[in-house]
Enzyme design. Structure first.
Site, short mmCIF file in Angstrom:
data_model
loop_
_atom_site.label_atom_id
_atom_site.label_comp_id
_atom_site.label_asym_id
_atom_site.label_seq_id
_atom_site.Cartn_x
_atom_site.Cartn_y
_atom_site.Cartn_z
N GLY A 48 0.84 -1.19 0.00
CA GLY A 48 0.00 0.00 0.00
C GLY A 48 0.87 1.24 0.00
O GLY A 48 2.02 1.20 0.44
N GLN A 53 3.04 9.80 1.51
CA GLN A 53 4.30 9.06 1.57
C GLN A 53 5.23 9.40 0.41
O GLN A 53 6.42 9.09 0.46
CB GLN A 53 4.04 7.55 1.58
CG GLN A 53 3.40 7.07 2.86
CD GLN A 53 3.19 5.58 2.80
OE1 GLN A 53 2.17 5.10 2.33
NE2 GLN A 53 4.19 4.84 3.26
N CYS A 91 5.83 -0.35 7.28
CA CYS A 91 5.49 0.81 6.47
C CYS A 91 6.69 1.20 5.63
O CYS A 91 7.82 1.21 6.13
CB CYS A 91 5.08 1.97 7.40
SG CYS A 91 4.64 3.47 6.54
N LEU A 92 6.46 1.51 4.37
CA LEU A 92 7.55 1.92 3.48
C LEU A 92 8.24 3.18 3.98
O LEU A 92 9.41 3.41 3.70
CB LEU A 92 7.02 2.14 2.06
CG LEU A 92 6.52 0.90 1.33
CD1 LEU A 92 5.87 1.28 0.01
CD2 LEU A 92 7.64 -0.11 1.11
N HIS A 133 -4.59 1.23 7.55
CA HIS A 133 -3.22 1.73 7.61
C HIS A 133 -3.05 2.91 6.63
O HIS A 133 -2.53 3.96 7.01
CB HIS A 133 -2.25 0.59 7.27
CG HIS A 133 -0.81 0.98 7.24
ND1 HIS A 133 0.08 0.57 8.20
CD2 HIS A 133 -0.09 1.73 6.37
CE1 HIS A 133 1.29 1.06 7.92
NE2 HIS A 133 1.20 1.77 6.81
N GLU A 134 -3.50 2.73 5.39
CA GLU A 134 -3.30 3.77 4.37
C GLU A 134 -4.19 4.99 4.63
O GLU A 134 -3.77 6.12 4.44
CB GLU A 134 -3.53 3.21 2.96
CG GLU A 134 -2.58 2.10 2.55
CD GLU A 134 -1.11 2.41 2.74
OE1 GLU A 134 -0.70 3.59 2.65
OE2 GLU A 134 -0.33 1.47 3.00
N HIS A 137 -2.71 7.29 7.07
CA HIS A 137 -1.70 8.18 6.49
C HIS A 137 -2.30 9.51 6.04
O HIS A 137 -1.64 10.55 6.11
CB HIS A 137 -1.03 7.53 5.27
CG HIS A 137 0.15 6.69 5.59
ND1 HIS A 137 1.30 7.19 6.17
CD2 HIS A 137 0.37 5.37 5.39
CE1 HIS A 137 2.18 6.20 6.31
NE2 HIS A 137 1.64 5.10 5.85
#
Length: 148
Positions: A48, A53, A91-92, A133-134, A137
């Site tokens: 994701g 991000q 997480c990226l 999660h996304e 963000h």
């Protein structure tokens, strides 16, 4: 259309802590952003990616937990199950760190698709976790804020 290479922002970058703006109109520019975000997510081996991000303050999310690409514009969780479960998240934007996070087992998300049409998607388990999660963000919330 010329595209700038996207860089994944790391924890500490203020854009990750900013609540981002709704997309007012779904244009070719927005569709191009979604395409580039998906490309970046796959390159980074993620499941994701939210626009903040990559330094973009818009409500855009791409997700693929292995069942095909999902693109969400202005996503909102409109229903959550009472049932929750705890699992590892990563997480990226926070490399080499994982943590256990409690999430709703099932959620329903309302969003626009790349054509500007309203869609509703239901996610269970891993997909519900990715949605939550996304979407976090987009409100400046990172999984490390919720680690138990």
């Amino acid at each position: 259309m010329m595209t700038m290479p996207m860089q994944i922002r790391r924890v500490g970058d203020p854009v990750l802590r900013t609540e981002v703006k709704e997309v007012v109109e779904v244009t070719d520019k927005i569709r191009n952003l979604l395409d580039n975000m998906a490309k970046k997510m796959y390159q980074a081996d993620g499941v994701g990616l939210a626009a903040p991000q990559v330094g973009i303050s818009k409500q855009l999310v791409v997700i693929d937990i292995g069942q095909g690409l999902i693109e969400l514009i202005n996503p909102q969780i409109i229903q959550k199950s009472e049932k929750t479960y705890i699992d590892q998240e990563a997480c990226l934007s926070i490399p080499n760190q994982t943590g256990k996070v409690e999430r709703n087992y099932k959620v329903t998300v309302k969003a626009l698709n790349r054509h500007g049409e309203e869609i509703k998607l239901e996610g269970k388990g891993s997909l519900a976790r990715a949605f939550q999660h996304e979407i976090d963000h987009l409100q400046g919330i990172l999984f490390i804020d919720k680690v138990i």
